[in-house]
Design an enzyme around this catalytic site. Structure first.
Site, mmCIF file in Angstrom:
data_model
loop_
_atom_site.group_PDB
_atom_site.id
_atom_site.type_symbol
_atom_site.label_atom_id
_atom_site.label_comp_id
_atom_site.label_asym_id
_atom_site.label_seq_id
_atom_site.Cartn_x
_atom_site.Cartn_y
_atom_site.Cartn_z
ATOM 1 N N SER A 152 2.619 -6.177 7.101
ATOM 2 C CA SER A 152 1.169 -6.155 7.364
ATOM 3 C C SER A 152 0.400 -6.925 6.301
ATOM 4 C CB SER A 152 0.663 -4.710 7.390
ATOM 5 O OG SER A 152 1.262 -3.999 8.434
ATOM 6 N N THR A 153 0.780 -6.753 5.036
ATOM 7 C CA THR A 153 0.038 -7.437 3.974
ATOM 8 C C THR A 153 0.317 -8.943 4.004
ATOM 9 O OG1 THR A 153 -0.642 -7.308 1.665
ATOM 10 C CG2 THR A 153 1.706 -7.060 2.067
ATOM 11 N N ALA B 167 10.010 -0.251 4.323
ATOM 12 C CA ALA B 167 10.001 0.746 3.252
ATOM 13 C C ALA B 167 8.800 1.686 3.314
ATOM 14 C CB ALA B 167 10.002 0.022 1.902
ATOM 15 N N LYS C 119 0.844 -1.210 0.000
ATOM 16 C CA LYS C 119 0.000 0.000 0.000
ATOM 17 C C LYS C 119 0.872 1.251 0.000
ATOM 18 C CE LYS C 119 0.585 1.718 4.391
ATOM 19 N NZ LYS C 119 1.823 2.437 4.372
ATOM 20 N N ASP D 193 -2.309 -1.449 10.215
ATOM 21 C CA ASP D 193 -2.529 -1.431 8.758
ATOM 22 C C ASP D 193 -3.144 -2.733 8.237
ATOM 23 O OD1 ASP D 193 -1.431 1.076 8.414
ATOM 24 O OD2 ASP D 193 0.545 0.350 7.773
HETATM 25 P P1 ATP Z 1 4.583 -0.247 7.659
HETATM 26 O O1 ATP Z 1 4.387 0.524 6.379
HETATM 27 O O2 ATP Z 1 3.395 -1.138 8.026
HETATM 28 O O3 ATP Z 1 5.105 0.551 8.804
HETATM 29 P P2 ATP Z 1 6.967 -1.168 6.496
HETATM 30 O O4 ATP Z 1 6.575 -1.446 5.084
HETATM 31 O O5 ATP Z 1 7.651 0.117 6.757
HETATM 32 O O6 ATP Z 1 5.704 -1.328 7.398
HETATM 33 P P3 ATP Z 1 7.876 -3.871 6.835
HETATM 34 O O7 ATP Z 1 8.311 -4.273 5.466
HETATM 35 O O8 ATP Z 1 6.607 -4.429 7.344
HETATM 36 O O9 ATP Z 1 7.898 -2.294 7.011
HETATM 37 O O10 ATP Z 1 9.114 -4.251 7.794
HETATM 38 C C1 ATP Z 1 9.325 -3.632 9.054
HETATM 39 C C2 ATP Z 1 10.066 -4.633 9.949
HETATM 40 O O11 ATP Z 1 9.160 -5.668 10.285
HETATM 41 C C3 ATP Z 1 11.217 -5.324 9.233
HETATM 42 O O12 ATP Z 1 12.406 -4.694 9.537
HETATM 43 C C4 ATP Z 1 11.164 -6.764 9.725
HETATM 44 O O13 ATP Z 1 12.129 -6.999 10.717
HETATM 45 C C5 ATP Z 1 9.806 -6.911 10.373
HETATM 46 N N1 ATP Z 1 8.905 -7.909 9.727
HETATM 47 C C6 ATP Z 1 8.078 -8.725 10.391
HETATM 48 N N2 ATP Z 1 7.373 -9.494 9.546
HETATM 49 C C7 ATP Z 1 7.747 -9.157 8.301
HETATM 50 C C8 ATP Z 1 7.361 -9.630 7.003
HETATM 51 N N3 ATP Z 1 6.450 -10.607 6.852
HETATM 52 N N4 ATP Z 1 7.904 -9.030 5.934
HETATM 53 C C9 ATP Z 1 8.814 -8.042 6.115
HETATM 54 N N5 ATP Z 1 9.238 -7.582 7.303
HETATM 55 C C10 ATP Z 1 8.723 -8.132 8.408
#
Ligand code: ATP
Length: 318
Positions: free
Chosen positions: A108-109, A102, A11, A141
């Protein structure tokens, strides 16, 4: 059926406004969330053991109980103990395409996909609102990731009002592979710097939410006024992330000089996205920014907005 393959879309935030502190320690938010076609593939399979096992092709994805997909499976096992004893544990394979940490809700997805997949695999018959109720226990999320599309999200981000889908626009995403931003750091820093502007009265929160509902961005989305949408993108977290990470600010400025509708950092960053009218314009914008910045660590994705949440993958049930 004992295995499923699911598509779990990322998203972006078209609007992210932080309006206050909540008694539960989270922030009170007003957002517009949008699914995009860039997605992970999640394969789940009943394994007839007592274990939840995670496998992934991506070195930054944790394989233990800190993985949100693991926690989603664990929640289902706890919520439906009899079915769990009947089917046993779950093997989860995460094929990562969404960059990690990122601001694209990658974890979350993945969790949303596991909830949807286990619901099908165990033939639980849970409705989407019931799945979203479970999702809200895992993360803010995750309820949105279950249903996807375009939605206004309030509260912690878990209260959703779907609006017209915006599936006709393209976008370029760009992220430095050697840069990640902690979501917790971004929100804490915002609190340190801006908590004097926070509101807490219920009536003020309601009026701020109503302001977005009846405001120009939602109107532009409903009427598909793409130029307006591009101009009205908004993200409070840019105020703390851009000064700390000048590369991200530079990336955003480079996109702004190309033929796009608008550019913004997604969520807590550091991914920057640029909305475009067509695939051709998205590809052109990508090439221009690549040339202007010329850094081997800068990765790009050209994709489009999506009207859906978690989908059963091409291979379907097996
Ligand atoms: P959000 O936008 O929900 O804040 P994000 O996209 O910034 O999330 P994620 O890719 O979800 O960040 O990763 C954040 C941290 O969560 C990672 O550094 C990792 O250690 C942890 N994590 C836990 N489960 C997962 C997963 N299934 N995929 C990726 N990272 C994960």
């Amino acid at each position: 059926m004992h295995s499923y393959s699911l598509i779990a879309p990322a998203k972006i935030n078209l609007h992210l406004e932080i309006i206050g502190d909540r008694p539960d320690g989270f922030h009170e938010l007003v957002m517009i969330l949008q699914s995009i076609e860039l997605a992970d593939q999640i394969d789940i399979q009943a394994n007839s053991t007592q274990k939840i096992n995670i496998h992934s092709n991506h070195p930054q994805v944790p394989l233990d109980e800190t993985n949100l997909a693991y926690r989603a499976a664990q929640l289902m096992c706890e919520a439906f103990p009899d079915v769990y004893h009947n089917f046993g544990g779950v093997d989860i394979v995460i094929k990562k395409n969404i960059p990690v940490a990122a601001g694209l809700a990658g974890g979350s997805t993945n969790a949303a996909a596991v909830l949807v997949g286990i619901n099908m695999m165990w033939e639980l018959g849970l409705t989407q609102p019931e799945l979203q109720g479970l999702a809200a226990q895992l993360g803010s999320d995750i309820p949105f990731c279950v249903s996807g599309g375009t939605a206004i999200a309030t509260g912690r981000g878990e209260k959703l009002d779907p609006i017209n889908d915006l599936d006709n626009l393209w976008l370029v995403l760009a992220k430095y592979s050697n840069l990640s931003v902690s979501t917790a750091w971004a929100y804490q820093t915002y609190r340190q710097q801006y908590s004097s502007t926070y509101i807490s009265e219920e009536k003020d929160i309601k009026s701020r939410t109503a302001k977005l509902h009846s405001g120009p961005l939602v109107s532009a989305i409903i009427h598909k006024q793409t130029k307006e949408i591009g101009k009205l993108l908004y993200n409070d977290l840019e105020k703390v992330v851009l000064p700390e990470y000048p590369q991200v600010a530079q990336l955003r400025s480079a996109f702004a000089q190309t033929e796009i509708l608008g550019t913004m950092m997604s969520g807590s960053g550091p991914t920057v996205f640029a909305l475009c009218e067509s695939e051709e314009k998205a590809v052109r914008s990508k090439h221009k920014v690549k040339e202007a910045i010329n850094d081997p660590n800068l990765d790009f994705w050209v994709t489009r907005l999506s009207s859906g949440g978690i989908q059963v993958g091409a291979s379907g049930e097996s």
